[in-house]
Design an enzyme around this catalytic site. Sequence first.
Site, PDB file in Angstrom:
ATOM      1  N   CYS A 384      30.181  21.761  40.272  1.00 24.23           N
ATOM      2  CA  CYS A 384      30.678  22.663  41.316  1.00 24.23           C
ATOM      3  C   CYS A 384      30.848  21.915  42.642  1.00 24.23           C
ATOM      4  O   CYS A 384      31.777  21.134  42.778  1.00 24.23           O
ATOM      5  CB  CYS A 384      29.780  23.880  41.420  1.00 24.23           C
ATOM      6  SG  CYS A 384      30.665  25.316  42.018  1.00 24.23           S
ATOM      7  N   HIS A 516      29.322  25.840  35.888  1.00 25.82           N
ATOM      8  CA  HIS A 516      27.895  25.477  35.815  1.00 25.82           C
ATOM      9  C   HIS A 516      27.441  25.420  34.354  1.00 25.82           C
ATOM     10  O   HIS A 516      26.945  26.416  33.824  1.00 25.82           O
ATOM     11  CB  HIS A 516      27.060  26.503  36.580  1.00 25.82           C
ATOM     12  CG  HIS A 516      27.239  26.436  38.054  1.00 25.82           C
ATOM     13  ND1 HIS A 516      26.450  25.661  38.864  1.00 25.82           N
ATOM     14  CD2 HIS A 516      28.143  27.033  38.855  1.00 25.82           C
ATOM     15  CE1 HIS A 516      26.847  25.791  40.117  1.00 25.82           C
ATOM     16  NE2 HIS A 516      27.878  26.612  40.143  1.00 25.82           N
ATOM     17  N   GLU A 518      24.901  24.179  33.174  1.00 28.68           N
ATOM     18  CA  GLU A 518      23.434  24.246  33.020  1.00 28.68           C
ATOM     19  C   GLU A 518      22.938  25.619  32.570  1.00 28.68           C
ATOM     20  O   GLU A 518      21.824  25.739  32.068  1.00 28.68           O
ATOM     21  CB  GLU A 518      22.736  23.828  34.325  1.00 28.68           C
ATOM     22  CG  GLU A 518      22.855  24.782  35.507  1.00 28.68           C
ATOM     23  CD  GLU A 518      24.072  24.514  36.392  1.00 28.68           C
ATOM     24  OE1 GLU A 518      25.070  23.951  35.887  1.00 28.68           O
ATOM     25  OE2 GLU A 518      24.045  24.888  37.577  1.00 28.68           O
TER      26      GLU A 518
HETATM   27  N1  GLN Z   1      30.264  25.916  48.147  1.00 27.93           N
HETATM   28  C1  GLN Z   1      31.216  25.711  47.108  1.00 27.93           C
HETATM   29  C2  GLN Z   1      32.080  26.948  46.873  1.00 27.93           C
HETATM   30  O1  GLN Z   1      31.769  28.002  47.321  1.00 27.93           O
HETATM   31  C3  GLN Z   1      30.539  25.306  45.818  1.00 27.93           C
HETATM   32  C4  GLN Z   1      29.648  26.362  45.246  1.00 27.93           C
HETATM   33  C5  GLN Z   1      28.695  25.846  44.222  1.00 27.93           C
HETATM   34  O2  GLN Z   1      28.429  24.646  44.179  1.00 27.93           O
HETATM   35  N2  GLN Z   1      28.104  26.720  43.432  1.00 27.93           N
HETATM   36  O3  GLN Z   1      33.094  26.866  46.217  1.00 27.93           O
END
Ligand code: GLN
Length: 545
Positions: A384, A516, A518
């Site tokens: 992300c 994600h 994970e």
């Molecule tokens: N801050 C970034 C977004 O809002 C990444 C979010 C994250 O890493 N979960 O897109």
Amino acid sequence: MIFLTKYIIITGGVVSSIGKGITSASIGRILRSYGLKVGAIKIDPYLNRDSGTLNPYQHGEVFVTYDGMECDLDLGHYERFLDVELPGVSNITTGKVYQSVIDKERKGEFLGACVQIIPHITDEIKSMVRKTSGIEDYDVVLIELGGTVGDIESQPFLEALRQLRNEEGHDNVMFVHVTFIPYLNAAGEFKTKPTQHSTKELRSTGINPDMIVCRSQEPIDEDFKRKIAHFCDVAPNAVVNAPDAPSIYEIPLTLANEDVGKFVADRINLDVDNESADLDQWKTTVKSLQKQDPVVTIAIIGKYIELEDSYISIRESLLHAAAEVGVKLDLKYISSDIDELNQNELKSLDGILIPGGFGERGVEGKLDAVEYAIVNELPIFGICLGMHSMVIQYARRNNMEDANSTEFNKDTNFPVIDLMEEQKKIKDMGGTMRLGSYDCKLIVDTKAYNSYNSKSVPNDEKQIEERHRHRYEFNNEFKDKLQEAGLVISGVSPDDFLVEIVELPDHPWFLGCQFHPEFKSRPNKAHPLFVSFMDAAAKYSKNNK
Ligand code: GLN
């Protein structure tokens, strides 16, 4: 025929953070070993509607369910221990309960009645519990009440759960109280008194625990258990010891040794034969997690490192992958919120993982880590915001000097990460992200494709499904430029519009994903991307030692 679900309600006493979630999940694992269908509910008595707006320092990681609910991290334990996917309604909060009751009041659904904690809030709690339990024909649903008995905010929940026992029948509902047994060095003995007091507190709400799980640093003996049974008014075999263990995955085996399965089955009349309990597969998993060498050193480089729980699913996924690859994980946490990363520390690593995050703090440290991994051909995995960091740094080294995400610099000339048009109109913070499971198409002959279709995952999977939690996306305006510079896009949304995975073909392992992974790793089924990353880190380690 009405399906009868049995309930196991888990409360906590003495202190918080004693592992109620792990204890509940472990009881669940034992019941699964009988072939039962087990569900789980976590109750969080805070007023936040969900965990989405909570800083990770408050309650650790925000766990995201497949249907896009931002939940307490205990749901992650349940998914990993029970090997299930739970719907977001499995996390009940005071915020959700009150919001629902107030919405009904506004619609006039209470027909002029004075709306009160009893019966309206307690009825709502029971209704939420039953609705969640009714989603599938569960044989047993675990209900873990967050916090510690005696907290003001858990009172309505205890009352509702007490009522639930009366309504469902005492043979169908049991209470497990998890307490902490302190050891006093000065006296040289364990102490029962805090457990006596917290059980008394629980009983003052009308709830008698059926079982007491004693968490302690070292094992307690039978005499001590008898004393607890005597003072807390439970059967001697209802006092169970769960001393600290080297791995959380050992707890189901510890509890099974204490005959928890049999006690629970007898207490709520589960139609099972004790002989049928089969924890063999779990034992094999636990064994594979105990490998001591070769050691592979991975660092999570992020800004929430003071609280390890902030990255709990990533830590667990790395552990699962290490077991699958046959290595021992040496996990370090390095702060990205510092002026300069320590080069010596970086030199000791076999792989870097850049996790997700929000806000500018610590981003430059992540970019430095990406640069280090590119120059030194060190395996690196970005998740992300980690993927955003990889794209930004790759752009910067390819003639887009001030490349950035508009999350951090609205005026950059190269907004390689940006908001989607529809996101730009949103002002509220809660639940405004791309959340939950989305499909992703894999591009054949890439690291991503090969990871999902490796020896350990022998299929031809071209479409995967992974969970998301973010607002910002790869900006397609820079797609051509970045591809010309060598970045490979190896995963996209089914309509080809959103970039989901990027990688570098000429690097041992440089891969970033927008989702994600994970959240989907299991101790017995490590996530393919983590396995592939760990494999590359193990190779790096071998070649550099
Ligand atoms: N801050 C970034 C977004 O809002 C990444 C979010 C994250 O890493 N979960 O897109």
